[in-house]
Write a protein that holds these residues in place. Structure first.
Motif, mmCIF file in Angstrom:
data_model
loop_
_atom_site.group_PDB
_atom_site.id
_atom_site.type_symbol
_atom_site.label_atom_id
_atom_site.label_comp_id
_atom_site.label_asym_id
_atom_site.label_seq_id
_atom_site.Cartn_x
_atom_site.Cartn_y
_atom_site.Cartn_z
ATOM 1 N N LEU A 45 0.829 -1.203 0.000
ATOM 2 C CA LEU A 45 0.000 0.000 0.000
ATOM 3 C C LEU A 45 0.866 1.258 0.000
ATOM 4 O O LEU A 45 0.554 2.235 -0.698
ATOM 5 C CB LEU A 45 -0.915 -0.014 1.225
ATOM 6 N N VAL A 46 1.954 1.232 0.760
ATOM 7 C CA VAL A 46 2.868 2.376 0.780
ATOM 8 C C VAL A 46 3.465 2.594 -0.610
ATOM 9 O O VAL A 46 3.572 3.736 -1.093
ATOM 10 C CB VAL A 46 3.981 2.162 1.817
ATOM 11 N N VAL A 47 3.839 1.479 -1.263
ATOM 12 C CA VAL A 47 4.366 1.589 -2.632
ATOM 13 C C VAL A 47 3.297 2.159 -3.559
ATOM 14 O O VAL A 47 3.577 3.009 -4.415
ATOM 15 C CB VAL A 47 4.845 0.211 -3.131
ATOM 16 N N GLY A 48 2.054 1.695 -3.376
ATOM 17 C CA GLY A 48 0.965 2.207 -4.204
ATOM 18 C C GLY A 48 0.728 3.686 -3.994
ATOM 19 O O GLY A 48 0.474 4.436 -4.948
ATOM 20 N N ILE A 49 0.819 4.133 -2.752
ATOM 21 C CA ILE A 49 0.649 5.559 -2.455
ATOM 22 C C ILE A 49 1.755 6.368 -3.126
ATOM 23 O O ILE A 49 1.514 7.451 -3.685
ATOM 24 C CB ILE A 49 0.661 5.786 -0.928
ATOM 25 N N GLY A 50 2.968 5.807 -3.091
ATOM 26 C CA GLY A 50 4.068 6.486 -3.772
ATOM 27 C C GLY A 50 3.825 6.611 -5.262
ATOM 28 O O GLY A 50 4.128 7.650 -5.874
ATOM 29 N N GLY A 51 3.273 5.555 -5.875
ATOM 30 C CA GLY A 51 2.977 5.604 -7.306
ATOM 31 C C GLY A 51 1.937 6.650 -7.636
ATOM 32 O O GLY A 51 2.082 7.396 -8.620
ATOM 33 N N ILE A 52 0.886 6.730 -6.833
ATOM 34 C CA ILE A 52 -0.162 7.732 -7.076
ATOM 35 C C ILE A 52 0.391 9.142 -6.857
ATOM 36 O O ILE A 52 0.080 10.076 -7.605
ATOM 37 C CB ILE A 52 -1.367 7.465 -6.158
ATOM 38 N N MET A 53 1.217 9.290 -5.837
ATOM 39 C CA MET A 53 1.822 10.604 -5.582
ATOM 40 C C MET A 53 2.689 11.041 -6.763
ATOM 41 O O MET A 53 2.632 12.196 -7.197
ATOM 42 C CB MET A 53 2.662 10.545 -4.300
ATOM 43 N N ASN A 54 3.454 10.126 -7.294
ATOM 44 C CA ASN A 54 4.306 10.429 -8.436
ATOM 45 C C ASN A 54 3.481 10.802 -9.662
ATOM 46 O O ASN A 54 3.798 11.748 -10.395
ATOM 47 C CB ASN A 54 5.193 9.222 -8.742
ATOM 48 N N THR A 55 2.384 10.041 -9.874
ATOM 49 C CA THR A 55 1.518 10.326 -11.021
ATOM 50 C C THR A 55 0.837 11.681 -10.870
ATOM 51 O O THR A 55 0.734 12.458 -11.836
ATOM 52 C CB THR A 55 0.452 9.224 -11.163
ATOM 53 N N THR A 56 0.382 11.978 -9.658
ATOM 54 C CA THR A 56 -0.288 13.264 -9.427
ATOM 55 C C THR A 56 0.689 14.421 -9.615
ATOM 56 O O THR A 56 0.345 15.466 -10.196
ATOM 57 C CB THR A 56 -0.882 13.307 -8.009
ATOM 58 N N GLN A 57 1.916 14.241 -9.143
ATOM 59 C CA GLN A 57 2.923 15.278 -9.310
ATOM 60 C C GLN A 57 3.247 15.483 -10.782
ATOM 61 O O GLN A 57 3.386 16.623 -11.250
ATOM 62 C CB GLN A 57 4.190 14.905 -8.538
ATOM 63 N N ALA A 58 3.349 14.386 -11.533
ATOM 64 C CA ALA A 58 3.604 14.499 -12.969
ATOM 65 C C ALA A 58 2.456 15.211 -13.663
ATOM 66 O O ALA A 58 2.650 16.001 -14.594
ATOM 67 C CB ALA A 58 3.808 13.111 -13.564
ATOM 68 N N SER A 59 1.232 14.921 -13.197
ATOM 69 C CA SER A 59 0.064 15.588 -13.776
ATOM 70 C C SER A 59 0.111 17.088 -13.512
ATOM 71 O O SER A 59 -0.223 17.898 -14.385
ATOM 72 C CB SER A 59 -1.213 14.982 -13.179
ATOM 73 N N VAL A 60 0.541 17.456 -12.316
ATOM 74 C CA VAL A 60 0.652 18.881 -11.988
ATOM 75 C C VAL A 60 1.678 19.558 -12.888
ATOM 76 O O VAL A 60 1.445 20.655 -13.429
ATOM 77 C CB VAL A 60 1.038 19.053 -10.500
#
Length: 376
Positions: free
Chosen positions: A258-273
């Protein structure tokens, strides 16, 4: 805008959600399998014999299961009615009172057990009897397997115990316990033989719900102050502990995923920004404030969380149904699925997704609209 943005980067959204989906799948399958295994253990408690042994509360009398030391103190037979009157008596599957004594037979001393044979065979489902069980109020006995050869007796033959003659109605197959060296007779007959009217040595109890053993034990000791109720189902407790430890390890593994998954979503959201700097600048120049940005990015996070939760739950349930019978020999039924599992999994997925979006969204709210428009 939220849906259009997600549709433009479907591949990246799916990739960022894989960790989240896997974590939710592991959590759902773990909770489902753990619940099924604990239910199975509870339903199979009878395989472990008595769950509780009620004996006189005296240091002079010790009657642990498997070996017997006869003392002078006995329980009153009306203790049975008191046990059936406790608040959780509905969880009592079977109750088997016993009276122990020893008699001389030639040069040997034989252990005699008075009991309700039909209750005892419900408690000890592994018992196999050749012949028939002694009937109540009859001078019939059941011999342990080792006594058949020692006493040179057969079914329908007679032996003298004390001053009374008894007919061997059946012989108990070998059990590997003290039962192989015992003589069993109806409880009321043994009470008359040993002048112990209305008395018993112990009460063996089988329960239907392993989680209630300690509570039932306390209730019995409150109802019968001169007795102690000892839980003895170590095998079921050991299996339950093993299930809980395995579940804890699986949940720890799911937490890491789950922590790895949160990191992936955070990275994707940052890239989207970063990719939408110009879009964010236009929105802010048109009057959008920080609350609009938070709503937009959090809405995306909630949608990703819902999708991840639903897909992960489906995968977790499917894997439990398919792998349960193969790996742990436990049939998983959707009817037995805990009601809280699916809402918990989806809620956890949404919370994790939103938490992963907090930092990128905060970064987006700090963007200078003029600089963003120039970059656009």
């Amino acid at each position: 805008m939220v849906l259009k943005n997600l549709s433009r980067r479907k591949g990246r959204a799916i990739a960022s959600s894989i960790g989240l989906i896997l974590a939710i799948a592991v959590i759902v399958s773990t909770l489902t399998v753990t619940g099924a295994m604990q239910t199975k253990i509870g339903n199979e408690l009878e395989k472990y014999g008595p769950s509780l042994v009620v004996t006189p509360n005296s240091e002079k009398v010790t009657i642990p299961y498997g070996s017997v030391v006869i003392g002078n103190n006995l329980l009153d037979e009306n203790s049975i009615d008191k046990i059936y009157a406790i608040p959780d008596s509905a969880n009592i599957r079977v109750l088997s009172p016993k009276l122990y004594n020893q008699v001389k037979y030639g040069n040997n001393t034989i252990l005699v057990v008075g009991l309700f044979l039909e209750k005892e065979i419900q408690l000890k489902t592994w018992w196999n009897v050749t012949g028939s069980l002694p009937q109540n109020n009859t001078a019939e006995i059941l011999l342990g397997s080792e006594l058949k050869g020692a006493l040179y007796t057969q079914i329908s033959s007679s032996i003298i115990l004390g001053n009374s003659s008894f007919v061997v109605s059946g012989i108990l197959d070998q059990t590997g316990s003290i039962d192989d060296y015992s003589v069993f007779m109806p409880l009321n007959v043994s009470q008359k033989l040993f002048n112990r009217d209305g008395k018993i040595s112990e009460i063996n109890i089988g329960v239907t719900n392993g989680k209630m053993i300690d509570e039932i034990s306390n209730q019995i000791m409150e109802a019968i102050p001169n007795a102690k109720a000892i839980p003895i189902t170590q095998a079921a407790g050991t299996r339950t502990l093993a299930v809980q430890q395995t579940a804890s390890f699986s949940l720890l593994l799911a937490s890491i995923i789950l922590v790895v998954g949160i990191g992936g979503i955070m990275n994707t959201t940052q890239a989207s920004v970063n990719q939408r700097m110009g879009e964010i600048g236009v929105l802010m120049s048109l009057g959008a404030d920080n609350s609009h940005l938070y709503k937009m990015f959090f809405s995306e996070a909630v949608i990703l969380g819902l999708i991840g939760g639903v897909i992960g739950s489906a995968i977790g349930i499917a894997s439990s149904l398919l792998m349960g019978p193969l790996l742990i020999n436990t049939q998983i039924s959707l009817v037995e699925l805990p009601l809280f599992v699916i809402p918990l999994a989806i809620g956890l997925s949404v919370v994790a997704s939103v938490a992963a979006s907090l930092y990128p969204t905060w970064r987006a709210s700090k963007i200078d609209p003029v600089a963003a428009l120039k970059a656009f």
